[in-house]
Design a protein around this motif. Structure first.
Motif, short mmCIF file in Angstrom:
data_model
loop_
_atom_site.label_atom_id
_atom_site.label_comp_id
_atom_site.label_asym_id
_atom_site.label_seq_id
_atom_site.Cartn_x
_atom_site.Cartn_y
_atom_site.Cartn_z
N ILE A 281 -6.10 69.66 -19.34
CA ILE A 281 -6.10 68.31 -19.72
C ILE A 281 -5.64 67.30 -18.37
CG2 ILE A 281 -5.06 66.64 -21.21
CD1 ILE A 281 -4.64 68.98 -23.36
N PHE A 282 -4.73 67.75 -17.62
CA PHE A 282 -4.26 67.04 -16.71
C PHE A 282 -5.57 67.01 -15.54
CE2 PHE A 282 0.30 68.46 -17.10
CZ PHE A 282 0.39 67.79 -18.21
N MET A 283 -6.18 68.04 -15.34
CA MET A 283 -7.38 67.96 -14.66
C MET A 283 -8.42 67.13 -14.88
SD MET A 283 -6.56 69.80 -11.87
CE MET A 283 -5.15 69.23 -11.91
N ASP A 284 -8.61 67.02 -16.38
CA ASP A 284 -9.89 66.51 -16.83
C ASP A 284 -9.59 64.45 -17.10
OD1 ASP A 284 -11.83 68.19 -16.53
OD2 ASP A 284 -11.17 69.06 -18.14
N VAL A 285 -8.46 64.69 -17.63
CA VAL A 285 -7.99 63.27 -18.25
C VAL A 285 -7.75 61.94 -17.56
CG1 VAL A 285 -5.60 63.53 -18.64
CG2 VAL A 285 -7.01 62.57 -20.61
N CYS A 286 -7.54 62.31 -16.27
CA CYS A 286 -6.82 61.19 -15.54
C CYS A 286 -8.16 60.31 -15.22
CB CYS A 286 -6.38 61.66 -14.09
SG CYS A 286 -6.17 60.45 -12.97
N VAL A 287 -7.79 58.77 -15.45
CA VAL A 287 -8.80 57.79 -15.32
C VAL A 287 -8.44 57.15 -14.04
CG1 VAL A 287 -9.68 57.87 -17.80
CG2 VAL A 287 -7.71 56.39 -16.82
N ARG A 288 -7.49 57.51 -12.99
CA ARG A 288 -7.28 56.78 -12.04
C ARG A 288 -6.86 55.32 -12.20
NH1 ARG A 288 -11.32 59.48 -11.23
NH2 ARG A 288 -11.35 61.36 -9.77
N CYS A 289 -5.95 55.26 -13.37
CA CYS A 289 -5.64 53.69 -13.60
C CYS A 289 -4.80 53.03 -12.74
CB CYS A 289 -5.16 53.72 -14.93
SG CYS A 289 -3.48 54.31 -15.11
N GLY A 290 -3.98 54.10 -12.04
CA GLY A 290 -2.99 53.60 -10.73
C GLY A 290 -1.59 53.60 -11.26
N ALA A 291 -1.57 53.55 -12.57
CA ALA A 291 -0.09 53.29 -13.12
C ALA A 291 1.04 54.08 -12.54
CB ALA A 291 0.10 53.65 -14.55
N CYS A 292 0.52 55.33 -12.21
CA CYS A 292 1.58 56.23 -11.33
C CYS A 292 1.87 56.01 -9.84
CB CYS A 292 1.26 57.55 -11.64
SG CYS A 292 -0.48 58.20 -10.68
N ALA A 293 0.74 55.33 -9.40
CA ALA A 293 0.56 55.24 -7.93
C ALA A 293 1.65 54.75 -7.23
CB ALA A 293 -0.74 54.41 -7.53
N ASP A 294 2.19 53.66 -7.57
CA ASP A 294 3.55 52.96 -6.94
C ASP A 294 4.82 53.57 -7.50
OD1 ASP A 294 3.40 51.53 -9.07
OD2 ASP A 294 3.25 49.81 -8.02
N LYS A 295 4.99 54.69 -8.15
CA LYS A 295 6.07 55.09 -8.75
C LYS A 295 6.82 56.19 -8.03
CE LYS A 295 5.33 51.72 -11.89
NZ LYS A 295 3.91 51.67 -11.64
N CYS A 296 6.30 56.98 -7.12
CA CYS A 296 6.91 58.03 -6.64
C CYS A 296 7.81 57.58 -5.37
CB CYS A 296 5.68 58.78 -6.03
SG CYS A 296 6.48 60.23 -5.08
N HIS A 297 8.92 58.16 -5.31
CA HIS A 297 9.90 57.64 -4.34
C HIS A 297 9.37 58.13 -3.02
CE1 HIS A 297 10.79 61.37 -5.94
NE2 HIS A 297 11.31 61.84 -4.80
N PHE A 298 8.52 59.21 -2.82
CA PHE A 298 8.01 59.48 -1.62
C PHE A 298 6.96 58.63 -1.06
CE2 PHE A 298 9.79 63.88 -2.43
CZ PHE A 298 10.54 63.91 -1.19
N PHE A 299 6.20 57.96 -1.90
CA PHE A 299 5.17 56.72 -1.59
C PHE A 299 6.05 55.73 -1.13
CE2 PHE A 299 2.69 53.06 -2.79
CZ PHE A 299 1.71 53.21 -1.98
N ILE A 300 6.78 55.15 -1.98
CA ILE A 300 7.56 54.12 -1.95
C ILE A 300 8.44 54.06 -0.49
CG2 ILE A 300 9.43 52.61 -2.68
CD1 ILE A 300 8.69 53.42 -5.57
N GLY A 301 8.89 55.35 0.06
CA GLY A 301 9.76 55.25 0.88
C GLY A 301 9.01 55.49 2.38
N SER A 302 7.62 55.99 2.33
CA SER A 302 6.90 56.43 3.36
C SER A 302 5.59 55.40 3.54
CB SER A 302 6.50 58.01 3.36
OG SER A 302 5.30 58.23 2.16
N GLY A 303 5.12 55.04 2.33
CA GLY A 303 3.88 54.53 2.63
C GLY A 303 2.74 55.44 2.75
N ASP A 304 2.93 56.53 2.82
CA ASP A 304 1.71 57.55 2.83
C ASP A 304 1.03 57.54 1.46
OD1 ASP A 304 0.09 59.60 2.86
OD2 ASP A 304 1.61 61.08 3.96
N PRO A 305 -0.26 56.94 1.51
CA PRO A 305 -0.92 57.05 0.32
C PRO A 305 -1.11 58.44 -0.43
CG PRO A 305 -2.48 56.57 2.13
CD PRO A 305 -1.22 56.60 2.47
#
Lengths: 539, 168
Positions: A89-113
């Protein structure tokens, strides 16, 4: 110097201040010192009978993978897609809505997409599409598919070991995709071809061998507890009992091994010992279940299951009624979310009932395991202990919700209730950085090594940034938490980003404030620091 | 003339400068870094945006108070642990010169007031030097922390090995 001499403006023009930009689908990773973990040692891998044990490092051009590594990974993925419907399900269901995109501390702290959770999961999803979906097989990269190559494996290793399995992204996903589970499964796949990190395989091997991740044997365990009993006596004037491997005790107490061997964890241990003495608890420590932390959960379902089973095997051997668990992080995720269907239900134990208050912990009916914060807050609620809050007046406290107890276990209010009853000065960090939205320490799930420090500092920036805010606003000087990894890794985070903030456990604050019958006048806290005032018991 | 221009065009210059600094991050992250205004959700973007404006104000002031240096340090500490080389990490200070040239360079040249920039350039250069100090201090702190972790792990290992019952 050789080469043509450049004018200053020409030289300045040659300096690129951009991170090299590549298409996100092109796997390319540069292993820079400070941003990755060392590989698992062959000795530990052999001990655990993991495949392909060898000496290697991520910086090696050749990772010495087995000849049929690709087949192993793809068959491993197929097997897991069939076994775990959630993964499919995790492989198929993601619609890339982006809700998670800016929630990871590693993304927020590094800016690495590629640290956006959706992008990190895409590293696996693209391979899944290529080999397991019709669209991917026909349309290839136009359908977001890509071939599994050695560079993809290196990229998996780099980015899936930049996820602390904290599950903050899952809170925001409308489909509830659990990126932590994707991370665990990719690490499990990597492990099939011998790609592991040492700060997981060696602690797991130690936990199997001696009962705890530090490799401390029963004698060393007893020495540590005895030392703590001596030290507590010098502070309180009271000599407490600390039974070890006592058969027939009512309760088995299990806590992270760092509590009896690390600092500042140790002061929390003193708090436990004082509390258990004061309420006359019939309990026992165990030298075999001498570790709450389940390092197996970072890398494999099988290892997680085995280490979890060890705690229950010891409860059975000692004949206790139920288990009380200390200030640990992922132990609680395993107990709350996996144990019941993995090793449970623990029918040989009794539904936990507090011997002091009579409270029945119905939430633990199946696992038979109660969190120390549930237990202590119940004691306070029923007026069974006396706390002198003024003994913590030198502490201006904020509370970091440790990821697993907060998000995976729902333990939000109990630690706050205890802190408010143990301290006069408590200040919350901003709402979007605490409780279910808490920011990770940046060092969980096996990433808390010195060689990975720079990455940890990036990942810890959002947490530290919120602590800095309450330090500047309220002069906070103490960061409370209920996880051993937090206690080990938040101090360096504070040292780099904030300064002047100590880290410690909730039960250290309890131990400071606890008024014990027959105690001598306290002149210091559990750390040996002088008290500001010699307060009297709170009314 | 210069001060008047700088004051009038402050927001344009600072925007230009911030765009240059944030442009050093991967393009896929730019939207987030520039649009998320919550300082707790976006510490990199918000620190850079808010400190850039404050640094600019300090540079327009009559005297050096040291505030600009500490604002620069906050940005440097972030960039010192990210994927930047030392020159990339502190280049943002000098980017301000280009931002100023971009926005008011033509006006200054046409009015013959280019010479007035010398003093400001000097102050920006000094700020760049202080950024270098901050960068080194941040890196030294990283290695000091790492050293402390290694020491405490070695101590732990010694205690374990010195204790009874170690089997290897």
């Amino acid at each position: 110097m050789s080469g043509p001499k450049l004018k200053p403006e020409e030289l300045a023009g040659k300096i690129s201040h951009e991170i090299p930009r590549k298409r996100p689908t092109e796997p390319s990773v540069e292993f820079k010192h400070g941003t990755y973990n060392y590989s698992g040692t062959p000795k530990s891998a052999e001990y655990l009978q993991l495949p392909n044990p060898r000496k290697w490092q991520p910086t090696d051009p050749d990772w010495q993978l087995p000849e049929n590594w690709k087949q192993i990974i793809l068959e491993g993925l197929r097997d897991r897609l069939q076994r775990f419907r959630s993964l499919q399900i995790f492989m198929d269901v993601c619609v890339r809505c982006g809700a998670c995109a800016d929630k990871c501390h590693f993304f927020i702290g590094s800016g690495d997409p590629k640290n956006m959770p959706v992008m990190r999961a895409e590293l696996l999803r693209s391979v899944y599409r290529n080999d397991f979906t019709f669209a991917g097989k026909i349309l290839g990269k136009f359908a977001g598919a890509r071939e599994l190559t050695v560079d993809v494996i290196k990229e998996w290793f780099y980015y899936f070991y930049q996820c602390t399995q904290c599950r903050r992204c899952s809170v925001f996903c409308p489909y509830g995709i659990d990126t932590a589970e994707i991370t665990i499964l990719v690490r499990e796949l990597l492990s099939l071809i011998g790609v592991n990190i040492d700060w997981i395989v060696t602690p797991v091997a130690n936990s199997f061998r001696t009962g705890n991740h530090l490799g401390i044997q029963p004698h060393g365990f007893k020495d540590s507890i005895d030392f703590a009993v001596d030290e507590l006596e010098s502070i309180t004037g009271i000599r407490v009992e600390a039974p070890i491997n006592k058969k027939g005790a009512e309760i088995l107490f299990i806590t992270p091994s760092a509590d009896y061997f690390g600092s500042p964890h140790y002061y929390t241990l003193l708090g436990y010992l004082a509390l258990f003495h004061e309420i006359g608890l019939d309990y026992t420590w165990s030298t075999y279940a001498s570790e709450g932390g389940n390092f197996g959960s970072f890398i494999s379902h099988d290892l997680m299951k085995s280490l979890n089973a060890k705690m229950y095997a010891e409860a059975r051997r000692l004949g206790v009624k139920w288990i009380l668990g200390g200030e640990c992080g992922h132990m609680w995720r395993v107990v709350h979310q996996y144990m019941d269907t993995m090793n449970g239900p623990a029918d040989f134990l009794e539904e936990p009932v507090s011997p002091v208050t009579g409270t029945r912990f119905e939430n633990a009916r199946s696992t038979k395991m109660v969190h120390i914060c549930e237990f202590t807050s119940d004691l306070i609620k029923n007026g069974k202990i006396t706390l002198d809050k003024s003994r913590n007046d030198h502490r201006r406290v904020t509370f970091h919700d440790s990821c697993n107890p907060a998000r995976a276990f729902g333990l939000i209010e109990e630690p706050r209730y205890i802190i408010r009853n143990s301290c006069n000065h408590f200040f919350e960090m901003p709402e979007n950085t605490i409780k279910a939205q808490t920011f990770c320490c940046g060092s969980g799930a096996g990433l808390g090594t010195d060689e990975n420090l720079e990455m940890r500092l990036r990942g810890g920036l959002p947490r530290a940034n919120a602590v800095k805010f309450v330090k500047e606003k309220h002069a906070v000087n103490f960061l409370g938490c209920i996880c051993a990894i937090d206690k080990a890794t938040l101090p360096p985070l504070m040292e780099y980003w904030v300064g002047g903030v100590d880290v410690g456990g909730v039960h250290e604050l309890v131990g400071n404030a606890l008024v014990m019958k027959g105690e001598k006048e306290r002149t210091t806290d559990l750390r040996g620091d002088p008290l500001e005032t010699n307060g009297t018991a709170a009314e | 003339m210069l001060k008047e221009l700088l004051t009038r065009q402050k927001s344009v210059i600072v925007d230009n400068w911030v765009r240059r600094i944030l442009g050093s991050y991967p393009s896929d992250s730019l939207k987030f870094l520039t649009s998320q205004k919550d300082r707790f959700a976006n510490p990199i973007g918000c620190t850079i945006t808010s400190n850039a404006g404050a640094i600019f104000d300090e540079l327009l002031g009559e005297s050096d108070t040291g505030v600009a240096e500490s604002l620069v340090t906050e940005i440097v500490r972030i960039r010192a642990v990210q994927d930047f080389s030392p020159s990339q990490a502190i280049r943002f200070v000098f980017d301000l010169k280009e931002a100023i040239q971009d926005v008011i360079g033509k006006d200054l040249r046409e009015s013959g007031h280019c010479g007035e920039l010398e003093d400001l350039d000097f102050r920006i250069d000094n700020l760049g030097l202080s950024a270098f100090d901050s960068y080194m201090s941040a890196r030294e702190k990283v290695f000091q922390i790492r050293m402390n972790e290694l020491k405490s792990r070695s101590l732990q290992a010694m205690v374990q090995n010195g204790g009874v019952g170690q089997d290897d």
